[in-house]
Design an enzyme around this catalytic site. Structure first.
Site, PDB file in Angstrom:
ATOM      1  N   HIS A   1     122.437  11.621   6.699  1.00 37.28           N
ATOM      2  CA  HIS A   1     123.213  12.488   6.727  1.00 37.28           C
ATOM      3  C   HIS A   1     123.246  13.960   7.415  1.00 37.28           C
ATOM      4  CE1 HIS A   1     126.355  10.218   4.581  1.00 37.28           C
ATOM      5  NE2 HIS A   1     126.178   9.754   3.438  1.00 37.28           N
TER       6      HIS A   1
ATOM      7  N   GLU B   1     123.672   2.568  -4.393  1.00 38.99           N
ATOM      8  CA  GLU B   1     125.495   3.085  -3.759  1.00 38.99           C
ATOM      9  C   GLU B   1     126.404   2.194  -3.687  1.00 38.99           C
ATOM     10  OE1 GLU B   1     124.853   5.562  -0.293  1.00 38.99           O
ATOM     11  OE2 GLU B   1     123.339   3.859   0.778  1.00 38.99           O
TER      12      GLU B   1
ATOM     13  N   ASP C   1     128.554   7.677  -4.239  1.00 37.22           N
ATOM     14  CA  ASP C   1     128.921   6.139  -2.735  1.00 37.22           C
ATOM     15  C   ASP C   1     128.661   5.275  -3.633  1.00 37.22           C
ATOM     16  OD1 ASP C   1     129.082   7.477  -0.030  1.00 37.22           O
ATOM     17  OD2 ASP C   1     127.247   7.226  -0.394  1.00 37.22           O
TER      18      ASP C   1
END
Length: 263
Positions: free
Chosen positions: A45, A150, A176
């Site tokens: 990310h 996740e 997540d």
């Protein structure tokens, strides 16, 4: 051992880490110089590509810190290139099945242990060929591999995933995981907390360590008490945002009762 993180994990206790999201070597070095010894470069990310992450890693290591790279994915090519460029500790996102786990683990190891492509004498990982035992032993011995749990599918399959040899830690991505259960940004929801407990219990049965991010109603002390081995609890962007907001609030609340014109 060249991988200081692996040595620290062997000593026990919880390691606190900071995220490097901005892909900036100076920012990462500042974090290390001010006490954040372990830095997770966020390739999933955060900003940048592989060569940006290498530059950040060099700054961290030069300042005396330890580097973990969260890869953007678990593809064979991405893993091979990151290993060749000298990374030794990894988080691989979104591993939901045993087959995925087996494929990832294999990509990290040279034959016969796996399927990593060979270029050992000419890569940064071997210090440009100056480590003659790199391919046979050191590349495997120094590796720290965390697979990210996740998704609810990963929780359902975690018994099988955790039984794959070569995994050092299961890294829980609580945000997540919550989203996959229908509770986006509600990590404290009872269903999400129950999923976290299932992961913790499964990891304990398999004798495998846990890592995560701080949040979801669990702070540093809570996670240490639960036996987490690594917690990535702060990040450079949030630190900058928090400092900017706090400084502005101090300005607006100064003794004069009014901020200077044009601020």
């Amino acid at each position: 051992m060249r991988n200081g993180l692996k040595a620290r994990l062997a000593e026990g206790g919880m390691i606190a880490a900071a995220w490097a999201e901005l892909g900036n070597p100076d920012v990462a070095e500042i974090l290390v110089r001010h006490g954040w010894r372990t830095i997770v470069i966020d390739g999933e990310h955060g900003r940048g590509e592989l060569e940006d992450w290498v530059a950040v890693a060099r700054a961290i290591e030069a300042a005396g810190g330890e580097v973990i790279l969260r890869l953007p994915d678990g593809s064979d090519t991405m893993i091979k290139r990151a290993l060749d460029r000298g990374f030794r500790s990894f988080i691989v996102p979104m591993v939901n099945t045993r087959a995925q786990a087996e494929a990832v683990v294999s990509s990290f190891r040279y034959p016969k242990r796996g399927r990593r492509g060979y270029a050992a004498p000419i890569v940064r990982g071997s210090d440009w060929g100056t480590r003659p035992d790199y391919a046979r032993e050191e590349a495997h011995d120094e590796l720290v591999l965390m697979l990210q749990c996740e998704h609810v599918d990963a929780v359902e399959n975690l018994d099988e995933i955790a039984s794959v040899p070569g995994i050092d830690l299961i890294f829980i991505g609580p945000n997540d995981l919550a989203a996959s259960a229908g509770h986006l940004e509600r990590m404290e929801h009872p269903e999400v907390q129950a999923l976290l407990k299932r992961v913790e219990d499964t990891a304990a049965r398999h004798g495998i360590g846990l890592a995560t991010v701080r949040g979801g109603g669990r702070d540093w002390a809570d996670l240490a008490r639960l036996g987490y081995r690594l917690v990535a609890g702060v990040n450079d962007i949030s630190m900058l945002i928090e400092s900017a907001r706090r400084s502005l609030a101090e300005l607006e609340g100064s003794a004069t009762g009014a901020a200077p014109e044009g601020y």
